[in-house]
Design a protein around this motif. Structure first.
Motif, PDB file in Angstrom:
ATOM      1  N   ILE A  55      57.074  97.693  14.545  1.00 30.21           N
ATOM      2  CA  ILE A  55      55.799  97.007  14.783  1.00 30.21           C
ATOM      3  C   ILE A  55      55.623  96.644  16.252  1.00 30.21           C
ATOM      4  CG2 ILE A  55      55.762  96.044  12.460  1.00 30.21           C
ATOM      5  CD1 ILE A  55      56.464  93.326  13.664  1.00 30.21           C
ATOM      6  N   GLY A  56      56.627  96.989  17.082  1.00 29.59           N
ATOM      7  CA  GLY A  56      56.489  96.781  18.522  1.00 29.59           C
ATOM      8  C   GLY A  56      56.923  95.430  19.016  1.00 29.59           C
ATOM      9  N   TRP A  57      57.825  94.749  18.281  1.00 25.92           N
ATOM     10  CA  TRP A  57      58.333  93.453  18.720  1.00 25.92           C
ATOM     11  C   TRP A  57      59.200  93.665  19.956  1.00 25.92           C
ATOM     12  CZ3 TRP A  57      57.193  88.587  17.424  1.00 25.92           C
ATOM     13  CH2 TRP A  57      58.069  87.566  17.799  1.00 25.92           C
ATOM     14  N   ARG A  58      58.786  93.111  21.101  1.00 22.99           N
ATOM     15  CA  ARG A  58      59.467  93.392  22.363  1.00 22.99           C
ATOM     16  C   ARG A  58      60.492  92.340  22.764  1.00 22.99           C
ATOM     17  NH1 ARG A  58      58.880  98.343  21.809  1.00 22.99           N
ATOM     18  NH2 ARG A  58      56.784  99.191  22.138  1.00 22.99           N
ATOM     19  N   LEU A  59      60.514  91.227  22.067  1.00 20.05           N
ATOM     20  CA  LEU A  59      61.477  90.187  22.394  1.00 20.05           C
ATOM     21  C   LEU A  59      62.730  90.397  21.555  1.00 20.05           C
ATOM     22  CD1 LEU A  59      59.031  87.150  22.549  1.00 20.05           C
ATOM     23  CD2 LEU A  59      59.826  88.595  24.429  1.00 20.05           C
ATOM     24  N   ASN A  60      63.638  89.446  21.614  1.00 19.36           N
ATOM     25  CA  ASN A  60      64.867  89.553  20.835  1.00 19.36           C
ATOM     26  C   ASN A  60      64.524  89.666  19.348  1.00 19.36           C
ATOM     27  OD1 ASN A  60      67.303  89.035  19.434  1.00 19.36           O
ATOM     28  ND2 ASN A  60      68.093  87.883  21.182  1.00 19.36           N
ATOM     29  N   PRO A  61      64.923  90.777  18.681  1.00 16.00           N
ATOM     30  CA  PRO A  61      64.542  90.956  17.275  1.00 16.00           C
ATOM     31  C   PRO A  61      65.142  89.915  16.349  1.00 16.00           C
ATOM     32  CG  PRO A  61      66.160  92.604  17.939  1.00 16.00           C
ATOM     33  CD  PRO A  61      65.727  91.904  19.195  1.00 16.00           C
ATOM     34  N   HIS A  62      66.181  89.221  16.795  1.00 17.06           N
ATOM     35  CA  HIS A  62      66.757  88.165  15.966  1.00 17.06           C
ATOM     36  C   HIS A  62      65.783  87.002  15.771  1.00 17.06           C
ATOM     37  CE1 HIS A  62      70.364  90.349  17.355  1.00 17.06           C
ATOM     38  NE2 HIS A  62      70.861  90.003  16.192  1.00 17.06           N
ATOM     39  N   PHE A  63      64.747  86.951  16.597  1.00 17.45           N
ATOM     40  CA  PHE A  63      63.719  85.927  16.448  1.00 17.45           C
ATOM     41  C   PHE A  63      62.398  86.536  15.999  1.00 17.45           C
ATOM     42  CE2 PHE A  63      66.727  84.358  19.630  1.00 17.45           C
ATOM     43  CZ  PHE A  63      67.089  83.151  19.048  1.00 17.45           C
ATOM     44  N   GLY A  64      62.469  87.782  15.516  1.00 17.64           N
ATOM     45  CA  GLY A  64      61.285  88.455  15.022  1.00 17.64           C
ATOM     46  C   GLY A  64      60.845  87.915  13.672  1.00 17.64           C
ATOM     47  N   PRO A  65      59.616  88.196  13.246  1.00 17.04           N
ATOM     48  CA  PRO A  65      59.069  87.630  12.004  1.00 17.04           C
ATOM     49  C   PRO A  65      59.847  88.046  10.756  1.00 17.04           C
ATOM     50  CG  PRO A  65      57.640  89.375  12.881  1.00 17.04           C
ATOM     51  CD  PRO A  65      58.647  89.061  13.938  1.00 17.04           C
ATOM     52  N   PHE A  66      60.254  89.316  10.684  1.00 14.26           N
ATOM     53  CA  PHE A  66      60.963  89.770   9.494  1.00 14.26           C
ATOM     54  C   PHE A  66      62.375  89.185   9.433  1.00 14.26           C
ATOM     55  CE2 PHE A  66      57.822  93.163  10.153  1.00 14.26           C
ATOM     56  CZ  PHE A  66      57.217  93.160   8.908  1.00 14.26           C
ATOM     57  N   HIS A  67      62.999  89.074  10.598  1.00 14.46           N
ATOM     58  CA  HIS A  67      64.352  88.520  10.639  1.00 14.46           C
ATOM     59  C   HIS A  67      64.338  87.054  10.226  1.00 14.46           C
ATOM     60  CE1 HIS A  67      68.344  87.419  12.136  1.00 14.46           C
ATOM     61  NE2 HIS A  67      68.613  88.703  12.208  1.00 14.46           N
ATOM     62  N   LEU A  68      63.377  86.293  10.728  1.00 13.07           N
ATOM     63  CA  LEU A  68      63.287  84.884  10.360  1.00 13.07           C
ATOM     64  C   LEU A  68      62.939  84.721   8.887  1.00 13.07           C
ATOM     65  CD1 LEU A  68      61.436  83.440  13.504  1.00 13.07           C
ATOM     66  CD2 LEU A  68      63.873  83.319  12.963  1.00 13.07           C
ATOM     67  N   LEU A  69      62.028  85.566   8.379  1.00 10.49           N
ATOM     68  CA  LEU A  69      61.663  85.485   6.970  1.00 10.49           C
ATOM     69  C   LEU A  69      62.848  85.835   6.072  1.00 10.49           C
ATOM     70  CD1 LEU A  69      59.390  85.017   4.919  1.00 10.49           C
ATOM     71  CD2 LEU A  69      58.809  87.455   5.127  1.00 10.49           C
ATOM     72  N   SER A  70      63.708  86.723   6.568  1.00 12.27           N
ATOM     73  CA  SER A  70      64.872  87.112   5.769  1.00 12.27           C
ATOM     74  C   SER A  70      65.771  85.919   5.489  1.00 12.27           C
ATOM     75  CB  SER A  70      65.665  88.210   6.488  1.00 12.27           C
ATOM     76  OG  SER A  70      66.409  87.698   7.591  1.00 12.27           O
ATOM     77  N   PHE A  71      65.873  84.994   6.443  1.00 14.84           N
ATOM     78  CA  PHE A  71      66.715  83.819   6.236  1.00 14.84           C
ATOM     79  C   PHE A  71      66.194  82.952   5.085  1.00 14.84           C
ATOM     80  CE2 PHE A  71      67.960  84.229  10.898  1.00 14.84           C
ATOM     81  CZ  PHE A  71      69.187  84.791  10.583  1.00 14.84           C
ATOM     82  N   VAL A  72      64.862  82.925   4.917  1.00 12.99           N
ATOM     83  CA  VAL A  72      64.270  82.154   3.826  1.00 12.99           C
ATOM     84  C   VAL A  72      64.712  82.726   2.484  1.00 12.99           C
ATOM     85  CG1 VAL A  72      62.112  81.431   2.741  1.00 12.99           C
ATOM     86  CG2 VAL A  72      62.288  81.515   5.253  1.00 12.99           C
ATOM     87  N   PHE A  73      64.628  84.059   2.355  1.00 14.88           N
ATOM     88  CA  PHE A  73      65.010  84.701   1.103  1.00 14.88           C
ATOM     89  C   PHE A  73      66.517  84.604   0.863  1.00 14.88           C
ATOM     90  CE2 PHE A  73      60.886  86.750   1.713  1.00 14.88           C
ATOM     91  CZ  PHE A  73      60.382  86.716   0.421  1.00 14.88           C
TER      92      PHE A  73
END
Length: 214
Positions: free
Chosen positions: A90-108
């Motif tokens: 999706i073109g996330w250019r910052l650290n992917p560890h703070f990307g939307p999918f990565h953060l949402l994964s912690f919730v699940f």
């Protein structure tokens, strides 16, 4: 995209992370029956496959390398950050560890482990007393621990999707569903009408907005 000195071939990390998450689930789930071990073994296989691609050998990246390199020639696909495919695509250019999918994964993942732990506590107390587990999370869904395992695996799929785990995930969901059906039949044979009423009142996997009164 940051370049990594060594992104893969880190088999010690494969072993360490697999052991941590398998032991973490074991400490919550505490399998005792053949069915418990089967469900726990399926989860463990998923975890090993996940971390093997995350730190060992990036099979998905290699299989998709032609398409990925053509569509995204500016990305170093053998860097570790690129393995976060959803953020990368999706073109996330910052650290992917703070990307939307990565953060949402912690919730699940966190929610799944909490559900497994809460379910085990209620089930353990009910088994000691020889009664049905119908309180706590069991007042919301009939199979909280199976739902918990599915949530954990889905969270890891969001965090680090691979072809192998994407194929395994629906197979394991069906396997857990079949185990749940078999378990329900055994409990029906043991508790009869009491469990039949519980089944009518409480959904199997998706909770209602209002829990059944205990």
């Amino acid at each position: 995209m940051h370049e990594d000195i060594q992104a893969y071939g880190l088999w010690s990390l494969v072993f360490l992370n697999s052991a941590v998450f398998i032991f973490f689930a074991f400490s919550f789930f505490k399998p005792s029956t053949t069915r418990d071990w089967r469900s726990f073994g399926a989860y463990s296989a998923f975890i090993v496959a996940l971390f093997t691609e995350m730190y060992g050998f990036p099979l998905t990246i290699y299989l998709l390398s032609g398409w990925l390199q053509t569509r995204y020639p500016q990305i170093d696909w053998l860097s570790h950050d690129a393995g976060h495919l959803l953020e990368t695509l999706i073109g996330w250019r910052l650290n992917p560890h703070f990307g939307p999918f990565h953060l949402l994964s912690f919730v699940f993942i966190g929610g799944g482990f909490m559900l497994i732990a809460a379910g085990w506590r209620v089930l353990y107390e009910a088994q000691k007393k020889g009664i049905l587990a119908t309180t706590g999370v069991y007042a919301w869904v009939r199979h909280p621990q199976y739902v918990g395992f599915v949530l954990v695996m889905f969270g890891f799929l969001l965090q680090w999707p691979t072809l192998l785990t994407a194929v395994m995930f629906p197979i394991l969901v069906v396997m857990y569903w079949r185990l749940a059906r078999r378990e329900e039949q055994e409990v029906l044979d043991q508790h009869g009408d009491a469990y039949a009423r519980y089944m009518r009142d409480v959904p199997g996997y998706f909770p209602r907005l209002i829990a059944r009164p205990a």
